[in-house]
Design a protein around this motif. Structure first.
Motif, PDB file in Angstrom:
ATOM      1  N   LEU A 235       9.523  -8.968  -4.901  1.00 43.13           N
ATOM      2  CA  LEU A 235       9.250  -7.979  -3.846  1.00 43.13           C
ATOM      3  C   LEU A 235       7.825  -7.440  -3.945  1.00 43.13           C
ATOM      4  O   LEU A 235       7.323  -6.837  -2.997  1.00 43.13           O
ATOM      5  N   PHE A 236       7.168  -7.627  -5.096  1.00 43.02           N
ATOM      6  CA  PHE A 236       5.802  -7.145  -5.308  1.00 43.02           C
ATOM      7  C   PHE A 236       4.756  -8.220  -4.983  1.00 43.02           C
ATOM      8  O   PHE A 236       3.565  -7.951  -5.095  1.00 43.02           O
ATOM      9  N   LYS A 237       5.209  -9.405  -4.640  1.00 42.02           N
ATOM     10  CA  LYS A 237       4.256 -10.454  -4.293  1.00 42.02           C
ATOM     11  C   LYS A 237       3.601 -10.148  -2.948  1.00 42.02           C
ATOM     12  O   LYS A 237       4.245  -9.650  -2.032  1.00 42.02           O
ATOM     13  N   LYS A 238       2.329 -10.496  -2.838  1.00 39.53           N
ATOM     14  CA  LYS A 238       1.553 -10.088  -1.664  1.00 39.53           C
ATOM     15  C   LYS A 238       2.161 -10.612  -0.362  1.00 39.53           C
ATOM     16  O   LYS A 238       2.266  -9.867   0.621  1.00 39.53           O
ATOM     17  N   GLU A 239       2.591 -11.873  -0.342  1.00 38.58           N
ATOM     18  CA  GLU A 239       3.094 -12.453   0.902  1.00 38.58           C
ATOM     19  C   GLU A 239       4.332 -11.700   1.385  1.00 38.58           C
ATOM     20  O   GLU A 239       4.446 -11.360   2.567  1.00 38.58           O
ATOM     21  N   THR A 244       6.611  -7.227   4.928  1.00 41.81           N
ATOM     22  CA  THR A 244       7.328  -5.955   5.069  1.00 41.81           C
ATOM     23  C   THR A 244       6.479  -4.927   5.813  1.00 41.81           C
ATOM     24  O   THR A 244       6.959  -4.235   6.720  1.00 41.81           O
ATOM     25  N   LEU A 245       5.206  -4.823   5.462  1.00 43.75           N
ATOM     26  CA  LEU A 245       4.309  -3.844   6.084  1.00 43.75           C
ATOM     27  C   LEU A 245       4.045  -4.178   7.548  1.00 43.75           C
ATOM     28  O   LEU A 245       4.073  -3.296   8.424  1.00 43.75           O
ATOM     29  N   VAL A 246       3.792  -5.435   7.812  1.00 46.56           N
ATOM     30  CA  VAL A 246       3.491  -5.862   9.188  1.00 46.56           C
ATOM     31  C   VAL A 246       4.687  -5.625  10.103  1.00 46.56           C
ATOM     32  O   VAL A 246       4.543  -5.131  11.235  1.00 46.56           O
ATOM     33  N   GLU A 247       5.875  -5.956   9.634  1.00 45.43           N
ATOM     34  CA  GLU A 247       7.080  -5.771  10.453  1.00 45.43           C
ATOM     35  C   GLU A 247       7.361  -4.297  10.709  1.00 45.43           C
ATOM     36  O   GLU A 247       7.727  -3.902  11.823  1.00 45.43           O
ATOM     37  N   HIS A 248       7.178  -3.460   9.693  1.00 47.62           N
ATOM     38  CA  HIS A 248       7.494  -2.039   9.866  1.00 47.62           C
ATOM     39  C   HIS A 248       6.527  -1.362  10.832  1.00 47.62           C
ATOM     40  O   HIS A 248       6.949  -0.578  11.700  1.00 47.62           O
ATOM     41  N   GLY A 253      -1.500  -7.964  11.651  1.00 47.64           N
ATOM     42  CA  GLY A 253      -2.077  -8.115  10.320  1.00 47.64           C
ATOM     43  C   GLY A 253      -2.504  -6.771   9.772  1.00 47.64           C
ATOM     44  O   GLY A 253      -2.404  -5.739  10.454  1.00 47.64           O
ATOM     45  N   LEU A 254      -2.991  -6.769   8.542  1.00 42.71           N
ATOM     46  CA  LEU A 254      -3.348  -5.519   7.868  1.00 42.71           C
ATOM     47  C   LEU A 254      -4.832  -5.191   7.970  1.00 42.71           C
ATOM     48  O   LEU A 254      -5.281  -4.179   7.433  1.00 42.71           O
ATOM     49  N   GLU A 255      -5.594  -6.063   8.668  1.00 44.15           N
ATOM     50  CA  GLU A 255      -7.025  -5.819   8.771  1.00 44.15           C
ATOM     51  C   GLU A 255      -7.335  -4.482   9.435  1.00 44.15           C
ATOM     52  O   GLU A 255      -8.283  -3.783   9.056  1.00 44.15           O
ATOM     53  N   GLY A 256      -6.537  -4.110  10.435  1.00 42.82           N
ATOM     54  CA  GLY A 256      -6.774  -2.852  11.146  1.00 42.82           C
ATOM     55  C   GLY A 256      -6.611  -1.626  10.279  1.00 42.82           C
ATOM     56  O   GLY A 256      -7.160  -0.561  10.583  1.00 42.82           O
ATOM     57  N   PHE A 257      -5.862  -1.758   9.200  1.00 44.05           N
ATOM     58  CA  PHE A 257      -5.678  -0.639   8.272  1.00 44.05           C
ATOM     59  C   PHE A 257      -6.772  -0.602   7.202  1.00 44.05           C
ATOM     60  O   PHE A 257      -6.848   0.355   6.425  1.00 44.05           O
ATOM     61  N   LYS A 264      -3.368  -6.649  -4.973  1.00 44.43           N
ATOM     62  CA  LYS A 264      -2.328  -6.101  -5.859  1.00 44.43           C
ATOM     63  C   LYS A 264      -1.723  -4.838  -5.266  1.00 44.43           C
ATOM     64  O   LYS A 264      -0.516  -4.602  -5.369  1.00 44.43           O
ATOM     65  N   ALA A 265      -2.544  -4.014  -4.637  1.00 47.83           N
ATOM     66  CA  ALA A 265      -2.040  -2.769  -4.043  1.00 47.83           C
ATOM     67  C   ALA A 265      -1.107  -3.051  -2.874  1.00 47.83           C
ATOM     68  O   ALA A 265      -0.126  -2.328  -2.670  1.00 47.83           O
ATOM     69  N   ILE A 266      -1.379  -4.090  -2.106  1.00 48.93           N
ATOM     70  CA  ILE A 266      -0.490  -4.454  -0.997  1.00 48.93           C
ATOM     71  C   ILE A 266       0.894  -4.793  -1.541  1.00 48.93           C
ATOM     72  O   ILE A 266       1.921  -4.413  -0.965  1.00 48.93           O
ATOM     73  N   GLY A 267       0.940  -5.489  -2.680  1.00 50.00           N
ATOM     74  CA  GLY A 267       2.217  -5.803  -3.300  1.00 50.00           C
ATOM     75  C   GLY A 267       2.998  -4.559  -3.657  1.00 50.00           C
ATOM     76  O   GLY A 267       4.211  -4.466  -3.416  1.00 50.00           O
ATOM     77  N   ALA A 268       2.300  -3.566  -4.217  1.00 54.40           N
ATOM     78  CA  ALA A 268       2.957  -2.303  -4.573  1.00 54.40           C
ATOM     79  C   ALA A 268       3.417  -1.556  -3.329  1.00 54.40           C
ATOM     80  O   ALA A 268       4.531  -1.009  -3.292  1.00 54.40           O
TER      81      ALA A 268
END
Length: 904
Positions: A235-239, A244-248, A253-257, A264-268
């Motif tokens: 669950l901590f792997k980046k992919e 999880t973040l993109v769907e929520h 993508g996460l570029e806008g954030f 590593k932080a994305i995994g957390a």
């Protein structure tokens, strides 16, 4: 069994088998218990609150444990039989305090509700767990501290020494969501210590990896009671986390954030969000998009400095009394209180941002009318962040909607006060005004809908005002005028039938009925339906009467149902405005912090510091903000401190204990920190060159409870300073080496001082308070070293502390005088004086002896006579040929050396 189970699966298996084993012997295994077992098996590590009617019931081990924690009666089911099931329960409508108490005791709690109407259920009522609560997942008011965040924090560790560590934290009660990559485990630990999370999320495999053992040991030593949850490593792997973040957040993508490079932080962050979604069973739309932060944007305060300077908690009971936070916190809103704590722990290093805060504080200090109006309006603002979170999760109550309405009503007033400001120093305040949204439509909705006397519980009804909903108005009117409606029908039927004694009655069997005496039986209309015959009368019903009866008898239930529906619609209207509400909360918190710093500056006569990128720190008539507040400004003795990189970089302060050395050190650090967080400071004049880190080695607290001695703590903190300090840092040292022998300690202190003077090829600004008078000789070797001492006035055999700094080293330590002041018995003090005179006479004789036979020393200070004896022994040992010496000869040689030492 030949299978590999995860930790969770093993736990489920063990607990599930245990419960099944108990119930297999119970002959009265009911459908309800089967349902309970099935749900409990899904949450084996939680106390399951099982909804049964108006109560949450607990069974078996859960009941035994909960009854002890909650101090409630433990009873049992099936009392008349030998096989009893332990049980206890709490009222569902007042369960929050009980739940909070369980969570504070370190328990995970699963809330199992009836998710269908019992009246409509066919057979057993359907039940589901709707929320899981842990210390990091609490959103109820009873379980939270208003002016402190409740962080759930996740760590994604790097497996290689060069690999960064990912960290993310979330406050479910406010929606705050942040993440950062850190260079190593030490930086990660420091951030955990600074944030003080309520719960920590770790990959469950972390305990199996030897490389993480030091991290876990340090973590458990500092936070022995920290609630920790393990989750599968994948669950901590980046992919997976990125998905999880993109769907929520419904983005591509996460570029806008601006977080896409923080692998590593994305995994957390992804693991953290998934855990929150799974346990809350809700959309969590109030969670803000994850925001990146970087430690290089802030003045770094490590765990030792946070503790030694008592920034947000004191070292006596861990409370906030007599801390910097207690002095600076004049906030009026919970959001402001939480933000101010963050400002203290994360001071800025950008002079432009700092001076903008200082401008706003100065403006509010001079414009008293604006200041007073802002404070007056902020007093009406409640906790917008947590009110919104409870609306999203679904736990907000009617009175909290009234609090939200009152908060919104204060915003137009604040905007009006700030809208016409022209002073350039009000730039930040003007930006706040432009960002605030009055949300007039939502405010009007709450004003028109919620009664002023609305109860706390929805189940009590009487929430919605008259005039808001026509159907509800009819129900309310029906309830309030039921007798009038019956009387109206009665009068109309008398007139229609011409039966003068017709009357309407009521009983529990037939409900409402029309009663006609038999003398008028022939006048009864055909639409009357006969229900009962009496001796002298007949009773009838009509369709109109039955419809009215149904409306009257079901009015309360229909009213509560409709009010619940309307309440849910209003609540959704609040949720729909979540982004604007969150922005309002953020801006109001900032405004609250600025007015708080202004209030403190006015109250204590603080002055605006000059903050720049320069290398000098000048503090004139500097005071300690906390001590001054305790003893009074008139009593406190201020001091001057100047530090630069050319002439006064390393200040050595000597003098007796209790004379104020430590106060000077702490005052300097606190004044610099306050300036960089944007606060005025307790000085008559302050010029601060930006500092990137503050290090403190202060105090001699013994950390035996953490498995560390005083000396070990000293050396660990000193090592941290030497490894991480830069020429832009500020180092505060209050003794080094006191936990070991005098000569070892002195040697360490000397070597550390030299190293601090070499860091980065420039040295680091340092204040060093010491009792090692030999260190004052450093002034002869380094132009950047200056000696200061605390002034003492001798009066006969007594001394008077003046608490002021003077140039030059102290000429005495006055230790015996201090002992007398501390209450040591007079006989002991006199005996100590005798020993001191003997030692001084002995040292005097040694000095004369050394003049006759000069010795080359390896240390930059005088070596005692004992060193010479040991040196001679070492020289004799060097002459021995070990390979050609028998054991007996070696023993004889040692005996000879021992004799020589004794003879000398």
């Amino acid at each position: 069994m030949g299978q590999n189970y995860t930790i969770r699966e093993k736990f489920q298996l063990e607990i599930g088998l245990e419960i099944i084993g108990i119930l297999s012997h119970v002959s009265y295994m009911t459908p309800m218990f089967k349902q309970y077992m099935a749900i409990k098996e899904e949450y084996p590590d939680a106390i399951l609150l099982f909804r049964m009617g108006d109560f949450y019931e607990m069974f078996f081990e859960d009941a035994e444990e909960a009854s002890r924690i909650l101090d409630i009666t433990l009873t049992s089911r099936n009392r008349e039989k030998d096989q009893k099931v332990p049980m206890c329960g709490v009222p569902a409508h007042s369960a929050d305090p009980y739940i909070s108490k369980l969570v504070k005791a370190g328990k995970k709690v699963a809330i199992c509700e009836q998710v269908e109407d019992p009246k409509k259920a066919k057979g057993l009522v359907k039940r589901e767990v709707i929320r899981v609560l842990t210390p990091g997942l609490i959103t109820e008011e009873e379980g939270l501290t208003p002016n402190a965040n409740n962080y759930l924090l996740a760590i994604n560790p790097g497996k290689k020494r060069t690999e960064p560590w990912g960290l993310s934290y979330m406050d479910l009660s406010t929606g705050e969501f942040r993440l950062t990559d850190l260079k190593d485990k030490e930086e990660c630990l420091e951030e955990i210590f600074r944030l003080e999370p309520a719960e920590l999320l770790l990959p469950e495999e972390i305990e199996a990896e030897p490389i993480f053992e030091p991290f876990l040991n340090d973590l458990h030593r500092i936070f022995p009671k920290l609630f920790t949850t393990r989750r599968p490593f994948q669950l901590f792997k980046k992919e997976r986390a990125e998905r999880t973040l993109v769907e929520h957040f419904k983005v591509k993508g996460l570029e806008g954030f601006g977080i896409n490079t923080l692998n590593k932080a994305i995994g957390a962050a992804g693991a953290l969000l998934l855990y929150a979604k799974e346990t809350q069973k809700a959309g969590l739309s109030h969670i803000e998009p994850p925001r990146a932060y970087h430690l290089h944007e802030f003045l770094i305060i490590d765990e030792a400095s946070k503790r030694n300077l008592e920034l947000v908690s004191n070292n006596i009971d861990g409370g906030r009394t007599n801390t910097l936070l207690s002095i600076l916190d004049q906030t009026l809103t919970p959001m402001g209180g939480r933000l101010l704590k963050r400002w203290i722990l994360y001071p800025l290093i950008d002079p432009l941002k700092i001076n903008r805060r200082l401008d706003a504080v100065e403006f509010l200090c001079t414009e008293h009318k604006v200041f007073d109006l802002i404070r007056s309006s902020l007093k009406r603002v409640h906790d917008l962040e947590r009110l919104l979170s409870r609306a999203v999760i679904g736990t907000i109550n009617p009175r909290e909607l009234l609090a939200l309405r009152e908060s919104l009503s204060a915003i137009p007033e604040i905007k009006e006060v700030l809208s016409n400001l022209k002073d350039p120093k009000a730039h930040t305040l003007v930006a706040i005004e432009k960002g605030l949204n009055s949300l007039k439509s939502l405010r009007d909705l709450l004003s028109n809908a919620i009664r002023e006397d609305a109860p706390q519980l929805i189940r009590d009804g009487r929430i919605i005002k008259k005039g808001f909903n026509q159907e509800l108005d009819e129900i309310i009117e029906l309830q309030e005028n039921a007798k009038g409606f019956i009387a109206e029908i009665e009068a109309r039927e008398r007139e229609r039938t011409q039966i003068p004694n017709l009357k309407i009655g009521f009983n529990k069997v037939f409900g409402y009925y029309l009663e006609v005496t038999k003398t008028h039986k022939d006048k009864v209309p055909q639409d009357y339906i006969r229900k009962q015959t009496l001796v002298n009368a007949e009773r009838y019903i009509t369709q109109e009467l039955k419809e009215l009866e149904e409306k009257i008898l079901s009015a309360q239930e229909r009213r509560i149902t409709l009010e619940q529906k309307l309440f849910d619609e209003i609540k959704q209207s609040v949720v729909d405005q979540r982004e604007k509400l969150q922005e309002n909360a953020r801006l109001l918190a900032k405004l609250d912090c600025l007015q708080s710093l202004s209030a403190v500056a006015q109250k204590h006569s603080y002055k605006r510091p000059i903050v720049s990128d320069g290398d000098e720190i000048t503090l004139k008539k500097m005071r300690h903000p906390v001590i001054e507040n305790v003893i009074g400004k008139d009593t406190f003795v201020p001091n001057d401190i100047h530090l630069d990189d050319d002439k006064e970089q390393f200040i050595i302060i000597t003098g007796p204990n209790m004379a104020g050395k430590s106060t000077v050190l702490r005052s300097t650090a606190l004044n610099v920190l306050m300036a960089q967080m944007g606060s005025f400071v307790p000085c008559e004049y302050a010029a601060i060159g930006i500092v990137d880190r503050i290090f403190t080695r202060v105090g001699a607290t013994d950390y035996l409870s953490r498995g560390q001695s005083t000396f070990m703590v000293e050396m660990s903190e000193t090592a941290n300073i030497l490894h991480n300090a830069t020429p832009k840092s500020l180092v505060i040292l209050d003794e080094i080496g006191r936990g070991t022998s005098t000569y070892d300690g002195l040697a360490i202190a000397w070597a550390v001082s030299e190293e601090l003077l070499k860091i980065g090829g420039k040295g680091v600004k340092t204040l060093f308070a010491t009792h090692y008078h030999e260190l004052t000789r450093l002034e002869n070797d380094f132009d950047r070293v200056k000696n200061l001492s605390v002034a003492v006035k001798e009066w006969g055999e007594e001394i008077i502390f003046l608490y002021t700094l003077k140039k030059g080293p102290a000429n005495k330590s006055y230790g015996i005088h201090v002992a007398a002041l501390a209450g040591i018995p007079g006989s002991v003090v006199e005996r100590a004086q005798e020993f001191l005179e003997k030692i001084e006479n002995s040292n005097s004789a040694e000095i004369k002896s050394k003049k006759k036979r000069p010795i080359q020393m390896s240390l930059p200070f005088e070596c005692p006579e004992r060193c010479l004896k040991l040196k001679k022994v070492g020289e004799r040992i060097q002459t021995i040929d070990i390979n050609n010496t028998t054991p007996l000869e070696a023993l004889n040689f040692l005996a000879m050396l021992k004799g020589e030492l004794k003879s000398e």
